[in-house]
Write a protein that holds these residues in place. Sequence first.
Motif, PDB file in Angstrom:
ATOM      1  N   MET A  85      61.449  55.128  21.349  1.00 25.23           N
ATOM      2  CA  MET A  85      60.162  54.386  21.915  1.00 25.23           C
ATOM      3  C   MET A  85      59.849  52.977  21.157  1.00 25.23           C
ATOM      4  N   THR A  86      59.448  52.055  21.997  1.00 20.49           N
ATOM      5  CA  THR A  86      59.213  50.806  21.465  1.00 20.49           C
ATOM      6  C   THR A  86      57.945  50.606  20.776  1.00 20.49           C
ATOM      7  N   THR A  87      57.090  51.488  21.040  1.00 17.90           N
ATOM      8  CA  THR A  87      55.746  51.565  20.297  1.00 17.90           C
ATOM      9  C   THR A  87      55.328  53.090  20.081  1.00 17.90           C
ATOM     10  N   SER A  89      52.971  56.465  19.016  1.00 19.58           N
ATOM     11  CA  SER A  89      51.854  56.899  19.635  1.00 19.58           C
ATOM     12  C   SER A  89      50.469  56.518  18.819  1.00 19.58           C
ATOM     13  N   ARG A  92      49.206  52.940  20.043  1.00 16.06           N
ATOM     14  CA  ARG A  92      48.542  53.201  21.509  1.00 16.06           C
ATOM     15  C   ARG A  92      47.410  53.792  21.305  1.00 16.06           C
ATOM     16  N   ALA A  97      48.534  48.920  21.434  1.00 16.05           N
ATOM     17  CA  ALA A  97      49.471  48.852  22.532  1.00 16.05           C
ATOM     18  C   ALA A  97      48.978  50.032  23.671  1.00 16.05           C
ATOM     19  N   THR A  98      49.415  49.614  24.884  1.00 19.68           N
ATOM     20  CA  THR A  98      49.141  50.426  26.133  1.00 19.68           C
ATOM     21  C   THR A  98      50.343  50.859  26.847  1.00 19.68           C
ATOM     22  N   GLU A  99      51.438  50.239  26.738  1.00 23.14           N
ATOM     23  CA  GLU A  99      52.652  50.519  27.306  1.00 23.14           C
ATOM     24  C   GLU A  99      53.973  50.829  26.277  1.00 23.14           C
ATOM     25  N   TYR A 100      54.764  51.517  26.658  1.00 24.65           N
ATOM     26  CA  TYR A 100      56.063  51.471  25.840  1.00 24.65           C
ATOM     27  C   TYR A 100      57.252  51.770  26.732  1.00 24.65           C
ATOM     28  N   ASP A 101      58.392  51.252  26.122  1.00 25.10           N
ATOM     29  CA  ASP A 101      59.752  51.525  26.795  1.00 25.10           C
ATOM     30  C   ASP A 101      60.596  52.441  26.031  1.00 25.10           C
TER      31      ASP A 101
END
Length: 252
Positions: A85-87, A89, A92, A97-101
């Motif tokens: 994951m790019t960010t 938990s 977030r 951060a609110t999104e991840y890839d």
Amino acid sequence: MHYGGHPCKMDEIMEIAKEHNLYIIEDACHGPLSEYNGKKLGTIGTIGCFSFFSNKNISTGEGGMVVTNDEKIYKELKNIRSHGMTTMSYERASGHATEYDITRLGYNYRYDDLRASLAIVQIKKLRDDLEKRQKLREWYLNELKQIEEIVVPFEQNTFFSSNYIFATVLLDSNSHKRNYVRNYLHKKGIQTSVHYPAVHKFAIYEDLKVSLPKTEYVSDNEITLPMYAKLNQDEIIFICRTYREALDSYDA
């Protein structure tokens, strides 16, 4: 692998790595705070690995730590440890951060807060524990130097060591003698262990049919004596004298 808290010949290893453009991954699981030529083990190569398993110098029950001075490798490891994951938990959850890839196949290697808290507290106590072990090692060496039938690996090491274990190797011996000595010590209330069975002798490698006589000799004749900070000098004298008795009483 830095065995028992004592260093490999890192100067020679790093020279080979430099010549062939290799990365060095240090297994420093036995050596938190151990040193080699003024550097901490695990910080000399590109990557250093540490264990926090239940029997290690720093224990949280399970898990460990990887350190590196390479920014690219650091980012790769950070990504792999959490599902690719790019960010994270916690980023977030804290609103950063609110999104991840998902950029790669990753795993759940994140350390939980409870174990991390245990590790932080134990790290603060580590140096004191290791200094006590250093004294224990001196007592051991002083007592065992009178026994010609054994050798202590890394006896000449003068660098600061975690002294994770205290290993001895019987000379001109066989596995039967090693077992006899261990049983003798056990009957006197002294627990011993073996570090380690030869890896190439495990069933998974039996098809390779490799012969490593020096490795096999050490593996068959190694005895690990008690090593923990609460030991005292009288107990070490008792252990060593009992070791001497066991060798003297052995009848081939």
